[in-house]
Every structure is written in structure tokens, then in C-alpha cells.
Scaffold this motif. Structure first.
Motif, short mmCIF file in Angstrom:
data_model
loop_
_atom_site.label_atom_id
_atom_site.label_comp_id
_atom_site.label_asym_id
_atom_site.label_seq_id
_atom_site.Cartn_x
_atom_site.Cartn_y
_atom_site.Cartn_z
N MET A 1 0.84 -1.19 0.00
CA MET A 1 0.00 0.00 0.00
C MET A 1 0.88 1.25 0.00
SD MET A 1 -3.39 -0.20 0.39
CE MET A 1 -4.34 -1.68 0.25
N PRO A 2 0.48 2.24 -0.76
CA PRO A 2 1.21 3.51 -0.73
C PRO A 2 1.07 4.20 0.63
CG PRO A 2 -0.23 3.38 -2.65
CD PRO A 2 -0.56 2.22 -1.77
N GLN A 3 2.03 5.04 0.91
CA GLN A 3 2.06 5.76 2.18
C GLN A 3 1.78 7.24 1.92
OE1 GLN A 3 5.83 6.29 4.56
NE2 GLN A 3 4.88 4.58 5.64
N PHE A 4 0.95 7.82 2.77
CA PHE A 4 0.59 9.24 2.64
C PHE A 4 0.88 9.96 3.93
CE2 PHE A 4 -1.95 6.76 -0.27
CZ PHE A 4 -1.73 7.43 -1.45
N ARG A 5 1.48 11.14 3.77
CA ARG A 5 1.80 11.99 4.92
C ARG A 5 0.85 13.17 4.93
NH1 ARG A 5 6.33 10.55 7.34
NH2 ARG A 5 7.79 9.24 6.20
N LEU A 6 0.16 13.33 6.05
CA LEU A 6 -0.79 14.42 6.21
C LEU A 6 -0.47 15.14 7.52
CD1 LEU A 6 -3.98 12.17 5.90
CD2 LEU A 6 -2.75 13.19 4.01
#
Length: 162
Positions: A1-6
């Protein structure tokens, strides 16, 4: 799964998820920020409004990939440690909170409006909130709350200038 930074409510968060997953699901299910409400799932009622990079957005139709690297403010991040935000306080004082389902979206949309337009006209208020649906039909109290919050900001700005 891709990783997202918020950056959510001032705190950096990392989420591994499908890039097309709605931001609303990520906020509610992964980050446990349930103040943002699921209303229609089509971006039409605006119950799911948050502020992303200073602009109100509907999260039910915004894929999480669009939020990567962005700053997000939810209703949970609005109040200070000791007091409500002036818009929240105005909604409380004016009784603009009936069932409460639309309230987070209405409040965040109002915060964005007052940041962009500190002294909004009635037409600007109506335009900004047009599309935010209140199933309880609490619109008169909501409009009174927006006017009160704008007046509170103007009074605060006047005191600061003195």
C-alpha cells in the motif's frame, strides 16, 4: 500500500492506504477523528467539510492521494485548550446546533469564510454556506451565529488595533 503523509490538526500523520480511498474514511476510521460526518457520499451536503491548506473541501469525494503533504484542519483541531473557537462559541450561543450533524461542516465553512472575508456581506455568507445542508432547517440560527462570529472577530481586531 502507498504511504501518505498528512498534517492533521497540526500533527504529522502517516497512513498506508489505497490512494483512491476517500479522505473522509481515513480521517474517521484510521485517525479516529469522527467529528467529520458522512452525509451523502457525493459531495452535495457538505457535512464532511474540513479545511485543507486554508480552503474548505468535501472529504467524501476527495481521494486521500490529494491530501498527501497537505495541512488539514478538522473540527477536533479548531478549539483551543481552554476555550472554543469564536465560531464554535457563536454557534453555541445562537442555538445553531440542533441535531449537530451538519455543525462541523457549517463551522469549518464559516471559519474559512471569515479568514478570507473578515466582514462578509449577507450575500457572501449565503454564497459560502450555499450547499451546506441542515436537515433540521436551523438556517436562521446558523446565519445569526455567522453574523455573531464575524462581529466578534471585528471587535477583537478593533481591540488589537488600539
Amino acid at each position: 500500500m502507498p504511504q501518505f503523509r498528512l498534517t492533521v490538526n497540526g500533527r504529522e500523520r502517516v497512513v498506508d492506504t489505497d490512494p483512491e480511498r476517500p479522505l473522509l474514511e481515513v480521517l474517521r476510521e484510521d485517525l479516529k477523528l469522527t467529528g467529520t460526518k458522512y452525509g451523502c457520499g457525493e459531495g452535495q451536503c457538505r457535512a464532511c467539510t474540513v479545511i485543507m491548506d486554508e480552503r474548505p473541501i468535501v472529504t467524501c469525494v476527495t481521494p486521500v492521494r490529494s491530501a498527501n503533504g497537505k495541512s488539514i484542519l478538522t473540527i477536533e483541531g479548531l478549539a483551543g485548550a481552554e476555550s472554543l473557537h469564536r465560531v464554535q462559541q457563536a454557534f453555541l450561543e445562537e442555538g445553531a446546533i440542533q441535531c449537530g450533524y451538519c455543525t462541523p461542516g457549517m463551522i469549518l465553512r464559516t471559519v474559512a469564510l471569515l479568514k478570507e472575508q473578515p466582514k462578509p456581506t449577507e450575500a457572501q455568507v449565503m454564497e459560502a454556506l450555499n450547499g451546506n445542508l441542515c436537515r433540521c432547517c436551523g438556517y436562521p440560527a446558523i446565519l445569526a451565529a455567522v453574523r455573531k462570529a464575524a462581529a466578534a472577530r471585528q471587535a477583537s481586531d478593533s481591540k488589537s488595533a488600539e
